[in-house]
Design an enzyme around this catalytic site. Structure first.
Site, PDB file in Angstrom:
ATOM      1  N   CYS A 141       0.670  -1.129  -0.183  1.00 55.10           N
ATOM      2  CA  CYS A 141      -0.060  -0.103  -0.016  1.00 55.10           C
ATOM      3  C   CYS A 141       0.764   1.131  -0.007  1.00 55.10           C
ATOM      4  O   CYS A 141       1.928   1.115   0.575  1.00 55.10           O
ATOM      5  CB  CYS A 141      -0.906   0.188   1.317  1.00 55.10           C
ATOM      6  SG  CYS A 141      -1.830  -1.382   1.464  1.00 55.10           S
ATOM      7  N   ARG A 192       5.714  -0.313  -5.612  1.00 56.59           N
ATOM      8  CA  ARG A 192       5.588  -1.084  -4.387  1.00 56.59           C
ATOM      9  C   ARG A 192       4.419  -2.377  -4.805  1.00 56.59           C
ATOM     10  O   ARG A 192       4.814  -3.109  -3.876  1.00 56.59           O
ATOM     11  CB  ARG A 192       4.820  -0.109  -3.268  1.00 56.59           C
ATOM     12  CG  ARG A 192       5.807   0.966  -3.140  1.00 56.59           C
ATOM     13  CD  ARG A 192       4.843   1.945  -2.217  1.00 56.59           C
ATOM     14  NE  ARG A 192       4.718   1.579  -0.970  1.00 56.59           N
ATOM     15  CZ  ARG A 192       5.274   1.865   0.307  1.00 56.59           C
ATOM     16  NH1 ARG A 192       6.190   2.819   0.137  1.00 56.59           N
ATOM     17  NH2 ARG A 192       4.838   1.549   1.193  1.00 56.59           N
ATOM     18  N   TRP A 234      -2.633  -2.776  -1.438  1.00 51.85           N
ATOM     19  CA  TRP A 234      -2.379  -4.270  -1.623  1.00 51.85           C
ATOM     20  C   TRP A 234      -3.231  -5.174  -0.341  1.00 51.85           C
ATOM     21  O   TRP A 234      -3.168  -4.954   0.609  1.00 51.85           O
ATOM     22  CB  TRP A 234      -0.749  -4.329  -1.208  1.00 51.85           C
ATOM     23  CG  TRP A 234      -0.299  -5.859  -1.414  1.00 51.85           C
ATOM     24  CD1 TRP A 234       0.394  -6.287  -2.844  1.00 51.85           C
ATOM     25  CD2 TRP A 234      -0.101  -6.826  -0.587  1.00 51.85           C
ATOM     26  NE1 TRP A 234       0.697  -7.446  -2.422  1.00 51.85           N
ATOM     27  CE2 TRP A 234       0.720  -7.893  -1.232  1.00 51.85           C
ATOM     28  CE3 TRP A 234      -0.038  -7.102   0.970  1.00 51.85           C
ATOM     29  CZ2 TRP A 234       1.196  -9.181  -0.589  1.00 51.85           C
ATOM     30  CZ3 TRP A 234       0.373  -8.020   1.421  1.00 51.85           C
ATOM     31  CH2 TRP A 234       1.040  -8.972   0.788  1.00 51.85           C
ATOM     32  N   ASN A 286      -2.108   2.327   5.288  1.00 52.49           N
ATOM     33  CA  ASN A 286      -1.295   1.300   5.206  1.00 52.49           C
ATOM     34  C   ASN A 286      -1.248   0.402   6.580  1.00 52.49           C
ATOM     35  O   ASN A 286      -0.851   1.088   7.418  1.00 52.49           O
ATOM     36  CB  ASN A 286       0.205   1.798   4.771  1.00 52.49           C
ATOM     37  CG  ASN A 286       0.068   2.364   3.386  1.00 52.49           C
ATOM     38  OD1 ASN A 286      -0.987   2.437   2.785  1.00 52.49           O
ATOM     39  ND2 ASN A 286       1.173   3.231   3.137  1.00 52.49           N
ATOM     40  N   GLY A 287      -1.049  -0.852   6.292  1.00 55.23           N
ATOM     41  CA  GLY A 287      -0.899  -1.656   7.667  1.00 55.23           C
ATOM     42  C   GLY A 287      -2.031  -2.595   7.872  1.00 55.23           C
ATOM     43  O   GLY A 287      -2.911  -2.855   7.203  1.00 55.23           O
ATOM     44  N   GLU A 327      18.683 -17.779  -4.269  1.00 58.54           N
ATOM     45  CA  GLU A 327      18.427 -16.626  -4.807  1.00 58.54           C
ATOM     46  C   GLU A 327      17.930 -16.873  -6.339  1.00 58.54           C
ATOM     47  O   GLU A 327      16.861 -16.234  -6.797  1.00 58.54           O
ATOM     48  CB  GLU A 327      19.364 -15.660  -4.980  1.00 58.54           C
ATOM     49  CG  GLU A 327      19.332 -14.340  -5.660  1.00 58.54           C
ATOM     50  CD  GLU A 327      18.169 -13.567  -4.933  1.00 58.54           C
ATOM     51  OE1 GLU A 327      17.209 -13.677  -4.031  1.00 58.54           O
ATOM     52  OE2 GLU A 327      17.830 -12.533  -5.680  1.00 58.54           O
ATOM     53  N   LYS A 368      14.073 -16.155  -7.553  1.00 63.17           N
ATOM     54  CA  LYS A 368      13.829 -15.286  -8.767  1.00 63.17           C
ATOM     55  C   LYS A 368      12.882 -15.749  -9.986  1.00 63.17           C
ATOM     56  O   LYS A 368      11.902 -15.387 -10.470  1.00 63.17           O
ATOM     57  CB  LYS A 368      15.080 -14.649  -9.547  1.00 63.17           C
ATOM     58  CG  LYS A 368      16.068 -13.773  -8.834  1.00 63.17           C
ATOM     59  CD  LYS A 368      15.558 -12.369  -8.891  1.00 63.17           C
ATOM     60  CE  LYS A 368      14.855 -11.920  -7.719  1.00 63.17           C
ATOM     61  NZ  LYS A 368      15.581 -11.708  -6.438  1.00 63.17           N
ATOM     62  N   GLU A 380       9.129 -16.049  -8.311  1.00 67.49           N
ATOM     63  CA  GLU A 380       8.509 -14.842  -8.352  1.00 67.49           C
ATOM     64  C   GLU A 380       8.128 -14.002  -9.667  1.00 67.49           C
ATOM     65  O   GLU A 380       7.116 -13.249  -9.816  1.00 67.49           O
ATOM     66  CB  GLU A 380       8.957 -13.795  -7.364  1.00 67.49           C
ATOM     67  CG  GLU A 380      10.536 -13.103  -7.769  1.00 67.49           C
ATOM     68  CD  GLU A 380      10.755 -11.939  -6.579  1.00 67.49           C
ATOM     69  OE1 GLU A 380      12.178 -11.765  -6.687  1.00 67.49           O
ATOM     70  OE2 GLU A 380      10.073 -11.407  -5.981  1.00 67.49           O
ATOM     71  N   HIS A 426      19.046 -36.750   0.502  1.00 72.73           N
ATOM     72  CA  HIS A 426      18.461 -36.806   1.471  1.00 72.73           C
ATOM     73  C   HIS A 426      16.818 -37.003   1.403  1.00 72.73           C
ATOM     74  O   HIS A 426      16.231 -36.596   2.589  1.00 72.73           O
ATOM     75  CB  HIS A 426      18.879 -36.174   2.694  1.00 72.73           C
ATOM     76  CG  HIS A 426      20.304 -36.519   3.246  1.00 72.73           C
ATOM     77  ND1 HIS A 426      20.848 -37.844   3.775  1.00 72.73           N
ATOM     78  CD2 HIS A 426      21.503 -35.778   2.986  1.00 72.73           C
ATOM     79  CE1 HIS A 426      22.114 -37.793   4.007  1.00 72.73           C
ATOM     80  NE2 HIS A 426      22.641 -36.682   3.274  1.00 72.73           N
ATOM     81  N   LYS A 445       7.038  -4.470  -3.594  1.00 71.42           N
ATOM     82  CA  LYS A 445       8.209  -4.059  -3.365  1.00 71.42           C
ATOM     83  C   LYS A 445       8.496  -3.678  -1.894  1.00 71.42           C
ATOM     84  O   LYS A 445       9.524  -4.233  -1.469  1.00 71.42           O
ATOM     85  CB  LYS A 445       8.497  -2.840  -4.297  1.00 71.42           C
ATOM     86  CG  LYS A 445       9.932  -2.360  -4.235  1.00 71.42           C
ATOM     87  CD  LYS A 445      10.984  -3.347  -5.222  1.00 71.42           C
ATOM     88  CE  LYS A 445      12.152  -2.865  -5.149  1.00 71.42           C
ATOM     89  NZ  LYS A 445      13.170  -4.152  -5.285  1.00 71.42           N
TER      90      LYS A 445
END
Ligand code: M6R
Length: 606
Positions: free
Chosen positions: A2, A27, A74, A98-99, A478, A482, A485, A501, A601
């Site tokens: 947000c 964001r 968001w 926001n929150g 990483e 990538k 996402e 294993h 973001k």
């Protein structure tokens, strides 16, 4: 995640709010809205989807006003929809938030009993009705104080009122919030990006504070309503005009910028004349630190994990790594001789911020590695190491990852030398290798054409694996993150030696497996693990470095070679083809690369 914008001015504000919301698009969000006050009436326009859609809707409504608030949402409570988009308004008041309000269910019951009617499924709407309720018997400031005291959870708020043609309330607890100072107008924004197109003079609210913004005055108050003074900060102008340029996506640009961002960062920290590392004003003596705890989320966590391998190899410090969302709720044995390092590109990630806050409250040595130096995490750490990458807009972190690793590596070298864990010769050798890193990263970008050829094999698959040992293991994590996402492909990063294993059961004929095996001291072991997956039908893409010794292995599907450098620095080079692999796989699928679905973001909720 947000984002908030608010403006009070003597000019019309709608288009400025829209422009500012566009700055917040990076964001990640799923709906957008705006409310203005005109002739004593609050009017809203909201939509599901992008700010472009909001702009189109606005062109049909002629929304007017010299004061207004805007928001990109968001979704947390309630699906992404027009009705759940912010602002939320009653006849008297309009709110952007926001929150998360954790006690919204209890508050809603109380307000319904008082006769309030709710329109949305959001937690935010309780704020609207609480203020409306309190305004019946209290003045504005008292109503705000009462409302703030009732809320549990985290929030940044922007509020306008039917009866106040020149007044915006901003309030924060947990989520960041800033104000901006303009000529004959003033602003509210959830971060400095929202404000930068309008002003470079800003102040940040601290936790628990609120402010009253008028077009020619801003007043700040603590949580008891006592007036406080704030410093006005001057922002650098360099980030004002960051755009995609000739690139199709910010991510493509940010990948290509890495040689430059590495060079800038090296220049900031390395004194080439005296062959030394400049870390000025380090607040602790090296003998006061016996261990290090690195904390971050997502990609930042991976750079922490990478740093653990370096610190263990190069220093005699005890090193641990933690995921911020886990650390913040565990029973922690805080230790005076530990340096707690918080890694965050945005410097606003709620979990990392909460972990930092916890350490600060326990009076620990806190240090942050951030990209945004005006961020909450930077401001509240006892020592800050910036990564000097410039704005990163693509939701998928690329140049910030390399920047975080670089700064952590530089810190590791410096501490190691200060503690006499390495001698001067080694120290100088390692500094010297760093000076050629930018050039080598640039050469790694040339793996692009090969990646474009192989990426179609990663597009329509059930899943794939990224394997590495030692220094290559965090990079495997990483690489998998990538691909997940951006291309929405199920990808697992795994230590190559751990496959037998359990995860080896996943390997089947034709499954793509990326094996990271640079010629470091894990090389031979990783090659054996590679054989184990090849034997079970995996289609192996080997990423290694150029070397006079050929790779002696049969049945490797494809091989990509990066340049050669010291073992310590190979992780930087092998990261590049993985970033490109994710980028091109997503691009082939036509996905929204800079704003992948469901992601944000700046993750300002926990
Ligand atoms: O701003 P931060 O570095 O604190 O963000 C942490 C993560 O949310 C972030 O790295 C995330 O994992 C990225 N989208 C990964 O590309």
């Amino acid at each position: 995640m947000c984002g908030i914008v608010g403006i009070t001015s003597n000019k019309q504000v709608t288009s400025t709010i829209i422009n500012s919301l566009k700055k917040l698009e990076y964001r990640g969000y799923d709906s957008a809205g705006i409310a203005t006050l005109n002739n004593g009436f609050i009017n809203e326009v909201k939509c599901e989807g992008r700010v472009d859609t909001l702009e189109k809707n606005l062109s049909q409504t002629n929304l007017k006003g010299t004061i207004g608030i805007g928001h990109v949402r968001w979704a947390t409570h309630g699906i992404p929809s027009t009705i759940n988009a912010h602002p939320h308004s009653s006849e008297k008041v309009s709110v952007v938030h926001n929150g998360i309000i954790e006690n919204s269910t209890i508050l809603k019951k109380y307000l319904i009993k008082k006769g309030h009617i709710f329109k949305s499924q959001t937690d935010t709407e309780v704020i609207v009705h609480l203020i409306t309720e309190y305004l019946k018997k209290n003045n504005l400031k008292k109503s705000i104080l009462k409302m703030l005291k009732k809320l549990h959870g985290s929030f940044a708020l922007g509020i306008i009122f039917k009866d106040q043609p020149d007044l915006i309330i901003g309030a924060r607890r947990g989520s960041p919030l800033a104000v901006g100072y303009g000529p004959n107008e003033n602003y509210l924004g959830s971060d400095s990006y929202a404000l930068k197109s309008m002003t470079n003079k800003i102040s940040y609210l601290n936790d628990g504070e609120f402010c009253i913004i008028k077009k020619d005055q801003i007043e700040f108050f603590d949580s008891n309503g006592k007036k406080i003074n704030k410093k006005i900060l001057q922002l650098s102008s360099t980030e004002n005009n960051y755009d995609k340029g000739e690139y199709k996506h910010y991510m493509a640009k940010e990948i290509e910028e890495q040689p430059l961002t590495i060079k800038n960062c090296v220049n900031e920290y390395i004194d080439k004349i005296n062959s030394n590392i400049n870390i000025f004003n380090f607040p602790w003596k090296s003998e006061e630190i016996n261990s290090i705890l690195l904390i971050g989320c997502g990609t930042a966590y991976h750079s922490c994990l990478m740093a653990k391998y370096w610190f263990e190899q190069i220093t005699t410090l005890n090193v641990n790594v933690d995921i911020a969302s886990e650390f913040r709720y565990r029973k922690n044995n805080f230790k005076k001789d530990t340096m707690y390092i918080f890694v965050s590109q945005s410097g606003e990630t709620a979990d990392t911020y909460a972990a930092l806050d916890l350490c600060n409250k326990n009076n620990m040595k806190t240090c942050s590695v951030v990209n945004v130096v005006e961020s909450s995490i930077a401001r509240e750490s006892k020592f800050v190491l910036p990564i000097h990458c410039g704005p990163e807009i693509g939701v998928a972190s690329t140049k910030a990852f390399l920047g975080q690793m670089l700064v952590l590596y530089i810190l590791c070298l410096k501490l190691s030398y200060m503690r006499k864990d390495i001698n001067k010769k080694k120290y100088l050798e390692k500094i010297n290798s760093l000076l050629s890193l930018s050039k080598l990263v640039k050469l790694s970008l040339e793996t692009e054409s090969k990646i474009q050829l192989v990426c179609s094999s990663f597009v329509n698959i059930k899943g794939c694996m990224f394997l590495g040992r030692g220094y290559s293991f965090p990079i495997a994590l990483e690489g998998a993150l990538k691909l997940k996402e951006l291309a929405y492909v199920h990808a697992e990063g795994y230590p190559a030696g751990e496959m037998k294993h359990g995860p080896l059961a996943l390997i089947e004929e034709g499954m793509p497996v990326v094996v990271l095996a640079p010629r470091d001291h894990y090389y031979k072991k990783t090659m054996s693990n590679m054989q184990e997956v090849i034997a079970r039908g995996a289609k192996v893409l080997l990423i290694t470095n150029k070397n006079k010794d050929e790779v002696h292995s049969e049945n490797i599907w494809e091989k990509i070679e990066v340049e050669n450098t010291s073992e310590d620095l190979l992780p930087f080079l092998i990261t590049i083809p993985l970033q490109k692999l994710a980028y091109h796989s997503a691009n082939k699928k036509g996905y929204d690369i800079d704003k992948p679905r469901n992601l944000a973001k700046s993750v300002t909720v926990e």
